[in-house]
Design an enzyme around this catalytic site. Structure first.
Site, mmCIF file in Angstrom:
data_model
loop_
_atom_site.group_PDB
_atom_site.id
_atom_site.type_symbol
_atom_site.label_atom_id
_atom_site.label_comp_id
_atom_site.label_asym_id
_atom_site.label_seq_id
_atom_site.Cartn_x
_atom_site.Cartn_y
_atom_site.Cartn_z
ATOM 1 N N CYS A 1 19.504 -27.019 -16.256
ATOM 2 C CA CYS A 1 20.225 -27.977 -16.855
ATOM 3 C C CYS A 1 20.742 -28.992 -15.704
ATOM 4 O O CYS A 1 19.712 -29.416 -14.951
ATOM 5 C CB CYS A 1 21.604 -27.212 -17.464
ATOM 6 N N ASP B 1 15.909 -27.865 -27.671
ATOM 7 C CA ASP B 1 16.909 -28.180 -26.863
ATOM 8 C C ASP B 1 17.910 -29.402 -27.668
ATOM 9 O O ASP B 1 17.366 -30.445 -27.906
ATOM 10 C CB ASP B 1 16.681 -28.486 -25.602
ATOM 11 N N HIS C 1 18.160 -24.769 -25.790
ATOM 12 C CA HIS C 1 18.607 -24.841 -24.284
ATOM 13 C C HIS C 1 19.054 -23.324 -23.903
ATOM 14 O O HIS C 1 18.493 -22.958 -22.822
ATOM 15 C CB HIS C 1 20.034 -25.743 -24.375
#
Lengths: 145, 374
Positions: free
Chosen positions: B162, B315, B344
Site C-alpha cells: 500500500c 481493490d 486490498h
C-alpha cells in the site's frame, strides 16, 4: 476430529438471539430480502451524498472552521498552563511516549548486543574475510578487554 | 456433568458484569469503529477469544522513536537474500502476520526467507515533525542497513505494501544501493486515479494545512472517518454474517482478528501526511518524477532493480488503475505485473492468499534471490 457421540454445546440466549438476527437479515429469507434492498438503497444514497459537490464544500468548510478553532483553543490552554507553571498536556504525552519507547529500546539493545558478541567471536576466529557490509552508525567496537 | 444451579447463576452474573464492563469501556473511548462495542457480545455468544497479535516468533532488531524493526527468522533458511517489508503508515503491520496458517510472513519464513518488517509503532509528538526525508533517508535506510547486517547479506528484497509500496519506490529511487528486488503490493503510483480518496482530498475542499496545524499528527478518528464514509452501511452490516455463523469458531476467530486490525488505526505523522496529500493526492507529482524529498527529486526512472507489481483486482483503496502505470515509469528490464482476484486486504489475509497469491509472489522472489551457501 469430530465426536459424533458428544452433544452440541448448549447455546446461550445471546447466541440464539444473534443467530435469529442473522437469519432474519439473510438475503434468502423474506425479511432479509427487504433488509438487503434497504441496505443497497442506503449505500447508493450515501455514495451520492459523499460525492456531491455541495456536501464536499460544506463538510470541507466545517472541518476547516473546526481545525482553526482547535488551533486557537490549544494555544490558549497551553498558555494558561504555562502561566500556572503546570505540566501541559503535550508534556505529559511526551513523557508517556518516552517510557513506551524506553521499553522497546531495551528489547532491541539485547538483540544488538547479541550481534556484537557474534561479530567479536567471528573476529577472534582465524578467517580473515568479512563479507558483511558495515553500517555507518553504531559500528561495534573492535577493542576487547 | 452439568453445573449446579448456584454455579450457573454465578456464571451468568459474572458474564453480564464482564459484558457491561467491556461495553462501558468502549463507550468511554467512543471510537467510530463498531468493533469495541460489538466484540464483547460476539465473544460471549461464541466463546471465542481474540487471537494473539503477530503469532509468528520474532525479535526486535532495532528501534528508533516509535519505529521498530522486527525479525522473523526462517526455521530453515534457504535464501541468503532477506526480505524487508515496508508497511503503510495507516494501520498496523500485523495484517501481514494475520493468523497462524494464514500469514504472509509465516509463509515466507517457511519458504526459507529471513523476513524483516518495519513496525512504525504509534507516532507521538516526536513524529509530528518527521519528514519524508527522515522517513526514507533516516528510518528506512537504517532498517535496510540493519537487515543486511543481521542477515549477513549484501542486498535484499524490499517489499512494500500500500503506501509502504510508494515509500519503497521512493526509497529505491533515492537510495538504490542494496536493493536487489522490489515487490510493490497494492501500491498507489498514479494518484489522479484514486477515486473517492482523490476526490475527498482535493485542494478545493480539503485544507490539509489546518488539519496538521491543529493536531500535529493526524488523529485516528479523522483517518477512520474517511474509511467509514467509503462504506458506511457495510461497516455495520458485515457483522450480521458473524451472527449467522456464531457457532463456527474458525470463522468467528478470523472475523474478530480482521475487525480488531481494522479498529487499530494509528495517528499519521503530521508533516509526512501534509506532503503526501499535497504532492501525491492533490498535485500527483509522484508519477511525474516531480516530488521532492530532502531537496532531491524522486525519479522512478532511476529504479533498475527487478520489480514485481502486485495488483488486487477488487481493490477499493489502491485502485488497480493507480498501480498499473508502474512498469512504464521505471527503467527496470525485469518488471512484471501480476493480478489476483482479491481485495486490498485479501492480498495479505484471505484464504486465497495462502493458495494463490503468496506462493506466486514467493516463487518470483525466490527466482531472483541468492541461495544460501552450502
Amino acid at each position: 476430529m469430530s465426536h459424533p457421540e458428544r452433544p452440541p454445546p448448549s447455546q446461550g440466549l445471546l447466541a440464539r438471539g444473534l443467530k435469529l438476527l442473522g437469519h432474519l437479515t439473510h438475503p434468502d429469507t423474506r425479511t432479509g430480502k427487504v433488509f438487503t434492498r434497504a441496505e443497497q438503497g442506503l449505500t447508493r444514497a450515501a455514495a451520492k451524498v459523499t460525492e456531491s459537490p455541495s456536501y464536499l464544500r460544506v463538510s470541507g468548510s466545517l472541518m476547516r472552521q473546526g481545525f482553526n478553532a482547535r488551533i486557537r483553543r490549544n494555544g490558549l490552554v497551553e498558555g494558561a498552563l504555562r502561566t500556572l507553571r503546570l505540566p501541559t498536556t503535550s508534556e505529559v504525552e511526551t513523557l508517556r511516549d518516552q517510557l513506551r519507547r524506553m521499553n522497546d529500546q531495551v528489547e532491541a539493545l539485547g538483540t544488538q548486543l547479541e550481534l556484537v558478541v557474534d561479530l567479536l567471536h567471528r573476529q577472534e576466529g582465524a578467517e580473515p574475510e568479512s563479507p558483511e557490509p558495515t553500517p555507518k552508525e553504531r559500528a561495534p567496537s573492535k577493542r576487547r578487554r | 456433568m452439568t453445573a449446579s444451579t448456584p454455579e450457573r447463576h454465578r456464571s451468568f452474573v459474572t458474564g453480564q458484569v464482564e459484558l457491561t464492563r467491556a461495553v462501558a469501556h468502549a463507550l468511554k473511548s467512543r471510537p467510530f469503529n463498531p468493533y469495541p462495542y460489538l466484540k464483547p457480545f460476539i465473544e460471549k455468544a461464541s466463546g471465542v477469544r481474540e487471537p494473539p497479535i503477530s503469532a509468528t516468533p520474532h525479535t526486535v532488531v532495532y528501534t528508533r522513536g516509535s519505529m521498530r524493526l522486527l525479525r522473523y527468522a526462517a526455521p530453515r533458511r534457504r535464501h541468503r537474500t532477506p526480505i524487508l517489508i515496508v508497511y503503510s503508515l495507516i494501520n498496523r503491520w500485523y495484517i501481514l502476520d494475520f493468523l497462524p496458517g494464514r500469514s504472509l510472513i509465516e509463509h515466507l519464513t517457511r519458504e526459507g526467507y529471513d523476513v524483516y518488517a518495519i513496525d512504525w509503532g504509534v507516532p507521538g509528538q516526536d513524529e509530528e515533525r518527521l519528514t519524508w526525508d527522515d522517513l526514507l533517508g533516516g528510518l528506512i535506510q537504517t532498517a535496510v542497513r540493519w537487515t543486511l547486517r543481521v542477515s549477513k547479506s549484501r542486498d535484499l528484497t524490499l517489499y512494500g505494501y500500500c503506501m509502504g509500496g510508494t515509500m519503497a519506490l521512493a526509497y529505491t529511487s533515492l537510495y538504490p544501493q542494496g536493493v536487489r528486488n522490489l515487490v510493490a503490493q497494492a501500491t498507489p503510483v498514479d494518484f489522479s486515479k484514486g477515486g473517492l480518496y482523490t476526490l475527498w482530498t482535493s485542494a478545493n475542499h480539503f485544507d490539509v494545512d489546518s488539519l496538521v496545524d491543529a493536531y500535529g499528527n493526524v488523529p485516528t478518528p479523522v483517518l477512520e472517518s474517511g474509511f467509514l464514509m467509503a462504506a458506511p452501511v457495510q461497516r455495520l452490516t458485515r457483522w450480521l454474517e458473524v451472527c449467522r455463523r456464531i457457532d463456527d469458531p474458525e470463522f468467528v476467530t478470523t472475523f474478530l482478528a480482521m475487525e480488531r486490525w481494522g479498529a487499530d488505526p494509528v495517528p499519521f505523522p503530521g508533516e509526512v501526511y501534509r506532503q503526501y496529500i499535497k504532492d501525491c493526492y492533490q498535485q500527483n507529482l509522484f508519477p511525474q518524477g516531480l516530488m521532492e524529498v530532502g531537496g532531491e527529486r524522486v525519479d522512478l526512472r532511476r529504479i533498475q532493480c527487478a520489480i514485481l507489481n502486485v495488483i488486487a483486482e477488487h481493490d477499493t483503496i489502491a485502485l488497480p488503475a493507480m498501480s498499473e502505470p508502474l512498469p512504464s515509469l521505471v527503467s527496470s528490464q525485469d518488471c512484471e505485473t501480476r493480478r489476483y482476484p482479491v481485495g486490498h486486504i485479501g492480498l495479505s489475509a484471505s484464504s486465497k492468499g495462502a493458495t494463490k497469491v503468496w506462493p506466486s509472489i514467493s516463487a518470483w522472489i525466490g527466482a531472483r534471490s541468492k541461495p544460501m551457501e552450502p
